[in-house]
Design a protein around this motif. Structure first.
Motif, mmCIF file in Angstrom:
data_model
loop_
_atom_site.group_PDB
_atom_site.id
_atom_site.type_symbol
_atom_site.label_atom_id
_atom_site.label_comp_id
_atom_site.label_asym_id
_atom_site.label_seq_id
_atom_site.Cartn_x
_atom_site.Cartn_y
_atom_site.Cartn_z
ATOM 1 N N ASP A 63 0.740 -1.065 -0.046
ATOM 2 C CA ASP A 63 -0.015 0.070 0.037
ATOM 3 C C ASP A 63 0.864 1.318 -0.073
ATOM 4 N N ASP A 64 2.179 1.084 0.156
ATOM 5 C CA ASP A 64 2.874 2.462 0.101
ATOM 6 C C ASP A 64 4.194 1.735 -0.627
ATOM 7 N N PRO A 65 4.184 1.932 -1.959
ATOM 8 C CA PRO A 65 4.898 1.186 -3.000
ATOM 9 C C PRO A 65 6.514 1.984 -2.967
ATOM 10 N N ALA A 66 7.488 1.568 -3.160
ATOM 11 C CA ALA A 66 8.730 1.888 -3.493
ATOM 12 C C ALA A 66 8.697 3.232 -4.070
ATOM 13 N N ALA A 67 9.358 4.275 -3.902
ATOM 14 C CA ALA A 67 9.747 5.585 -4.749
ATOM 15 C C ALA A 67 10.435 5.462 -5.792
ATOM 16 N N ARG A 68 11.614 4.292 -5.597
ATOM 17 C CA ARG A 68 12.452 3.783 -6.487
ATOM 18 C C ARG A 68 12.363 2.385 -6.325
ATOM 19 N N PRO A 69 12.479 1.421 -7.492
ATOM 20 C CA PRO A 69 12.344 -0.288 -7.223
ATOM 21 C C PRO A 69 13.661 -0.394 -6.453
ATOM 22 N N VAL A 70 13.525 -1.317 -5.396
ATOM 23 C CA VAL A 70 14.334 -1.841 -4.639
ATOM 24 C C VAL A 70 14.102 -3.167 -4.079
ATOM 25 N N LYS A 71 14.923 -3.941 -4.009
ATOM 26 C CA LYS A 71 14.449 -5.243 -3.233
ATOM 27 C C LYS A 71 14.644 -5.235 -1.742
ATOM 28 N N LEU A 72 14.108 -6.154 -1.048
ATOM 29 C CA LEU A 72 14.268 -6.136 0.460
ATOM 30 C C LEU A 72 15.712 -6.250 0.412
ATOM 31 N N PRO A 73 16.243 -5.882 1.709
ATOM 32 C CA PRO A 73 17.765 -5.919 2.058
ATOM 33 C C PRO A 73 17.953 -7.309 2.620
ATOM 34 N N PRO A 74 19.467 -7.640 2.497
ATOM 35 C CA PRO A 74 19.746 -8.934 2.971
ATOM 36 C C PRO A 74 19.337 -9.063 4.361
ATOM 37 N N ASP A 75 19.095 -10.315 4.799
ATOM 38 C CA ASP A 75 18.612 -10.366 6.359
ATOM 39 C C ASP A 75 19.207 -11.614 6.799
ATOM 40 N N PRO A 76 20.415 -11.628 7.019
ATOM 41 C CA PRO A 76 21.352 -12.713 7.567
ATOM 42 C C PRO A 76 21.060 -13.114 8.979
ATOM 43 N N ARG A 77 20.848 -14.515 9.312
ATOM 44 C CA ARG A 77 20.467 -14.690 10.714
ATOM 45 C C ARG A 77 21.380 -14.171 12.044
ATOM 46 N N ARG A 78 22.516 -13.858 11.481
ATOM 47 C CA ARG A 78 23.583 -13.394 12.285
ATOM 48 C C ARG A 78 23.720 -11.828 11.758
ATOM 49 N N THR A 79 22.635 -11.027 11.922
ATOM 50 C CA THR A 79 22.965 -9.763 11.400
ATOM 51 C C THR A 79 24.255 -8.832 11.856
ATOM 52 N N PRO A 80 25.078 -8.442 11.296
ATOM 53 C CA PRO A 80 26.260 -7.811 11.907
ATOM 54 C C PRO A 80 26.212 -6.710 12.972
ATOM 55 N N ALA A 81 26.478 -6.972 14.062
ATOM 56 C CA ALA A 81 26.040 -6.301 15.235
ATOM 57 C C ALA A 81 27.124 -5.505 15.898
ATOM 58 N N ARG A 82 28.146 -5.599 15.323
ATOM 59 C CA ARG A 82 29.670 -4.749 15.820
ATOM 60 C C ARG A 82 30.435 -4.050 14.837
#
Length: 258
Positions: A63-82
């Protein structure tokens, strides 16, 4: 979708450009992105669909489409947190170097770097400048320049817990977002997208906006020059405290590194 800044800054996304109305003494300035209206689809089969399967759960917003086409970001199980990551916003008013802090907001940093890599922020304009006594920010991140659009997805808040309480706040709920803070605008809980704001002077807000980095001194110098030129007047308001910068602030390129 509109994103506001805690002052009545419905600036960031959704059904129209969120704008701060009234005066900061009478209203609680907000950093918003515009009326948001999430409308995200549910998860589908593993490995694809409308919601990523990692801890960040980036979720499409049909219902709120992208202003510019872009895929969903990578979402690794261990998202870098440092660690920290340098990003440079090259603007026609001068450089704005940023330092992203993964420890503060790993999912937000992951998304921001994804949008930088996809050049989502290139050739965009910063659509909002505020000069309230308690809220002074520059807001950017909508390629349409209206403050109503985003990347076509949303993700969860990663709210700050270490901000100092605002002095003389009878409610005890407001915090100080210090000068030099980099934070996400939103349209309510867990509606982060692409719009962000740069704090040019200590600002008082509820701690409802994800802090994901800071602005280097060279960037603050650029922001001070932008703030000094003021906000564009309108026929209804010859001396606004919230609106478009009097002199446009255009991001020609956002890139990793200095």
């Amino acid at each position: 979708m509109r994103i506001l800044l805690a002052v009545v800054l419905a600036l960031v996304m959704g059904g129209g450009v969120a704008q701060a109305s009234g005066d900061a003494a009478a209203h609680d300035p907000d950093v918003t992105r515009g009326p948001d209206g999430p409308g995200a689809g549910g998860p589908t089969a593993a490995g694809g669909g409308d919601v990523t399967r990692g801890p960040c759960a980036y979720t499409k917003t049909p219902d709120d489409p992208a202003a510019r086409p872009v895929k969903l970001p990578p979402d690794p199980r261990r998202t870098p947190a440092r660690g920290r990551v340098e990003v440079l916003l090259k603007t026609d008013r001068g450089p704005i170097p940023l330092v992203l802090d993964r420890a503060k907001a790993p999912c937000t940093v992951q998304s921001f770097l994804h949008l930088v890599a996809k050049r989502f922020y290139d050739d965009t304009t910063c659509h909002r400048l505020t000069a309230y006594p308690t809220l002074k920010v520059l807001q950017c991140g909508d390629p349409t320049g209206t403050g109503e659009r985003g990347p076509g997805y949303r993700f969860k808040d990663e709210l700050p817990t270490d901000l100092a309480p605002a002095p003389n706040d009878p409610t005890g709920t407001r915090r100080i977002y210090p000068r030099g803070t980099l934070a996400m605008a939103n349209a309510g809980p867990d509606t982060n997208g692409s719009q962000f704001f740069l704090v040019t002077s200590d600002s008082v807000l509820r701690p409802d906006y994800t802090v994901f980095g800071s602005i280097r001194p060279a960037g603050l110098k650029t922001l001070d020059a932008i703030a000094a030129t003021g906000i564009a007047p309108t026929p209804d308001d010859p001396a606004p405290v919230d609106g478009r910068p009097a002199e446009p602030v255009d991001i020609s390129r956002a890139k990793r590194g200095r």
